[in-house]
Scaffold this motif. Structure first.
Motif, PDB file in Angstrom:
ATOM      1  N   GLY A 163      -6.712  -1.295 -10.001  1.00 12.32           N
ATOM      2  CA  GLY A 163      -7.823  -1.969 -10.674  1.00 12.32           C
ATOM      3  C   GLY A 163      -7.342  -3.213 -11.389  1.00 12.32           C
ATOM      4  N   THR A 164      -7.553  -3.255 -12.702  1.00 15.98           N
ATOM      5  CA  THR A 164      -7.189  -4.438 -13.476  1.00 15.98           C
ATOM      6  C   THR A 164      -5.715  -4.478 -13.825  1.00 15.98           C
ATOM      7  OG1 THR A 164      -7.773  -3.261 -15.517  1.00 15.98           O
ATOM      8  CG2 THR A 164      -9.497  -4.589 -14.470  1.00 15.98           C
ATOM      9  N   GLY A 165      -4.985  -3.373 -13.608  1.00 17.70           N
ATOM     10  CA  GLY A 165      -3.570  -3.348 -13.940  1.00 17.70           C
ATOM     11  C   GLY A 165      -2.753  -4.215 -13.006  1.00 17.70           C
ATOM     12  N   GLU A 166      -1.661  -4.762 -13.531  1.00 20.13           N
ATOM     13  CA  GLU A 166      -0.795  -5.610 -12.738  1.00 20.13           C
ATOM     14  C   GLU A 166       0.649  -5.148 -12.880  1.00 20.13           C
ATOM     15  OE1 GLU A 166      -1.323  -9.625 -13.861  1.00 20.13           O
ATOM     16  OE2 GLU A 166      -3.420  -9.763 -13.221  1.00 20.13           O
ATOM     17  N   GLY A 167       1.455  -5.502 -11.876  1.00 18.44           N
ATOM     18  CA  GLY A 167       2.871  -5.207 -11.950  1.00 18.44           C
ATOM     19  C   GLY A 167       3.225  -3.875 -11.327  1.00 18.44           C
ATOM     20  N   SER A 168       4.556  -3.659 -11.209  1.00 14.64           N
ATOM     21  CA  SER A 168       5.069  -2.458 -10.554  1.00 14.64           C
ATOM     22  C   SER A 168       4.670  -1.181 -11.294  1.00 14.64           C
ATOM     23  CB  SER A 168       6.593  -2.544 -10.447  1.00 14.64           C
ATOM     24  OG  SER A 168       7.131  -1.402  -9.843  1.00 14.64           O
ATOM     25  N   ALA A 169       4.676  -1.224 -12.631  1.00 16.61           N
ATOM     26  CA  ALA A 169       4.338  -0.028 -13.412  1.00 16.61           C
ATOM     27  C   ALA A 169       2.896   0.396 -13.166  1.00 16.61           C
ATOM     28  CB  ALA A 169       4.576  -0.286 -14.900  1.00 16.61           C
ATOM     29  N   ALA A 170       1.969  -0.579 -13.119  1.00 17.06           N
ATOM     30  CA  ALA A 170       0.564  -0.258 -12.885  1.00 17.06           C
ATOM     31  C   ALA A 170       0.359   0.282 -11.480  1.00 17.06           C
ATOM     32  CB  ALA A 170      -0.299  -1.503 -13.103  1.00 17.06           C
ATOM     33  N   ARG A 171       1.080  -0.270 -10.507  1.00 18.59           N
ATOM     34  CA  ARG A 171       0.962   0.217  -9.131  1.00 18.59           C
ATOM     35  C   ARG A 171       1.486   1.646  -9.007  1.00 18.59           C
ATOM     36  NH1 ARG A 171       3.302  -5.427  -7.410  1.00 18.59           N
ATOM     37  NH2 ARG A 171       1.385  -6.603  -7.038  1.00 18.59           N
ATOM     38  N   PHE A 172       2.617   1.917  -9.648  1.00 20.65           N
ATOM     39  CA  PHE A 172       3.158   3.274  -9.565  1.00 20.65           C
ATOM     40  C   PHE A 172       2.232   4.260 -10.272  1.00 20.65           C
ATOM     41  CE2 PHE A 172       5.905   6.731 -11.129  1.00 20.65           C
ATOM     42  CZ  PHE A 172       6.349   7.208  -9.904  1.00 20.65           C
ATOM     43  N   ALA A 173       1.669   3.865 -11.399  1.00 24.42           N
ATOM     44  CA  ALA A 173       0.722   4.736 -12.103  1.00 24.42           C
ATOM     45  C   ALA A 173      -0.483   5.039 -11.225  1.00 24.42           C
ATOM     46  CB  ALA A 173       0.281   4.081 -13.410  1.00 24.42           C
TER      47      ALA A 173
END
Length: 474
Positions: A163-173
């Motif tokens: 969704g609105t999250g960005e970056g590797s951490a947001a993708r892994f979450a």
């Protein structure tokens, strides 16, 4: 001497105790000096008494010290023994842990058809089995502790989930969100290989804990479904195409048959009408099969649509009995109906619910030999949160309609009941008894039931009959 402060430790004699002992020794020595001087009788007696008392007390204190020393020695020996035992236990535990780790590694390395990828809590790869090497085209040394698992996923999929999250951490979450919420998650993801290929992989994601039960990371077990999914898409396209291509000429055949058979100016001879009647019945049967194929394709594609309205289920049941009455009579099968006198109204698509009920009744008649019985029952019940039904209303229980179709037919082997709702599956009893059909009726009925928020259950015993129960919310 005071009692030990700990079962494994004896306290030393305190300083005041040593002072008293020194004083007693001084008293004894003074008494001896007095006696050596040959004093008068009275002082000599007093000196002797003092010497004896001091000597006795010193002896008692010496005995206590010796006893304490023996206890300390026994405790030292016990500590040494326990230390050796603990060391041996630790060595055994270490060997067991090493053996277990080696066993797990051997099992993981033996899997070559599925990728097994383990990560830490942040997604950094820690486990990379030969199956992952084979699927993604990278050796273990180039990945473990060097790359996150999100490097091997299609970023557009992860970004859509994040969704609105960005970056590797947001993708892994986003990748582990389902497993975090439900304890496990199985779904298709797109993997990217080292040579640029895109694979459709069914990935089972589960959390991994350490020996103390603390969250340690995640496990990803993937099965390459690229060819399977492509085959399924081709099958759906083929079924849809063939169904559409068959439907038009069949409609034309039936239309012209109706014109010929209903032509009052040129009536047909009886034998010709009989032959054309057979043609019409088979054309109608083929048209129904085409309709079933189209319906199945719609369900698989997620395009099943309903037209909800208030439906009297008692009317649906009676209509199904009317439809099956002629066939049942020809086969010598008795059909009974039990419905509430005032009816039972539910919200749903009348056409689809009628189709589902017709399928169940038609199957029951087909699988029941002559002299058997088919019973249609409709009643109100209440469903608990765990899915069980009861005839008694209560707090937290939702009203439902139970529509059951029971027969005294050939039954279904217990080992095959789990496949009944699979497209084109036919039980061995159906094949053995040469019962006509293609194995789509129950698939369609299940899909209709699920679309209405209901459930379809089966109870059967080979040679003793079958009961299908359709549960619908009211």
């Amino acid at each position: 001497m005071t009692a030990p402060a700990h079962p494994m430790q004896v306290q030393p004699v305190p300083a005041p105790g040593r002072a008293v002992s020194t004083a007693l020794a001084g008293v004894a020595l003074a008494g001896v000096v007095v006696l050596l001087g040959r004093p008068p009788l009275a002082p000599a007696v007093l000196a002797a008494v003092a010497v004896l008392a001091a000597t006795g007390e010193l002896a008692r204190r010496l005995h206590r010290l010796l006893t304490a020393a023996e206890e300390l020695e026994a405790q030292r020996r016990d500590l040494v023994t326990r230390g050796r035992s603990t060391a041996e236990d630790l060595e055994v535990a270490t060997r067991m842990m090493r053996a277990r780790a080696q066993t797990m590694t051997s099992v993981i390395d033996a899997v070559t058809e599925q990728s097994i990828i383990g990560t830490d809590r942040d997604g950094l790869v820690r486990v990379w089995n030969p199956g992952a090497e084979r699927m993604l085209g990278l050796p273990r040394a180039d990945v473990v502790r060097l790359r996150p698992i999100t490097d091997f996923h299609a970023l557009e999929e992860l970004d859509a989930e994040a969704g609105t999250g960005e970056g590797s951490a947001a993708r892994f979450a986003a990748l582990v969100r389902g497993a975090r919420e439900r304890g496990s998650d199985v779904r298709d993801w797109t993997y990217l290989t080292a040579d640029g290929r895109r694979l459709t992989v069914s990935v089972a994601i589960t959390p991994r804990t350490d020996d103390e039960g603390e969250m340690a990371g995640w496990n990803f077990v993937g099965t390459d479904m690229t060819e399977v999914r492509a085959t399924e898409r081709l099958k759906d396209q083929f079924v849809s195409l063939i169904s559409h291509e068959l439907r038009t000429p069949l409609a034309s055949v039936l239309g012209y048959l109706e014109l010929v058979m209903d032509d009052e100016e040129q009536p047909l001879p009886a034998d010709h009408r009989q032959y054309l009647g057979i043609v019409e019945r088979n054309a109608q049967r083929l048209l129904r099969l085409v309709g079933d194929l189209l319906f199945t394709a719609q369900v698989d594609a997620g395009r099943l649509t309903l037209t909800p309205e208030d439906v009297d289920l008692a009317t649906i049941v009676r209509a199904a009995e009317d439809t099956a009455r002629v066939t049942a009579a020809a086969r010598g099968v008795d059909v009974a109906v039990e419905v509430p006198a005032g009816g039972l109204v539910a919200r749903g698509d009348a056409l689809r619910l009628g189709q589902a009920c017709d399928n169940l009744v038609s199957n029951a008649v087909k699988f029941t030999p002559s002299g058997g019985r088919v019973t249609l029952r409709l009643r109100r019940a209440w469903r608990d949160a765990d899915g069980t039904t009861t005839d008694v209303a209560g707090l937290g229980r939702a009203p439902v309609a139970l529509l059951s179709v029971s027969d005294t037919g050939v039954g279904i082997p217990s080992g095959e009941q789990g496949q009944l709702f699979t497209s084109f599956f036919r039980a061995s009893t159906a094949r053995r008894n040469a019962v006509p059909g293609v194995g789509l009726g129950l698939t369609i009925t299940k899909a209709i039931t699920t679309a209405h928020g209901g459930t379809l259950d089966v109870e059967s015993a080979e040679g003793r009959g079958t009961t299908f129960t359709l549960t619908l919310p009211l």
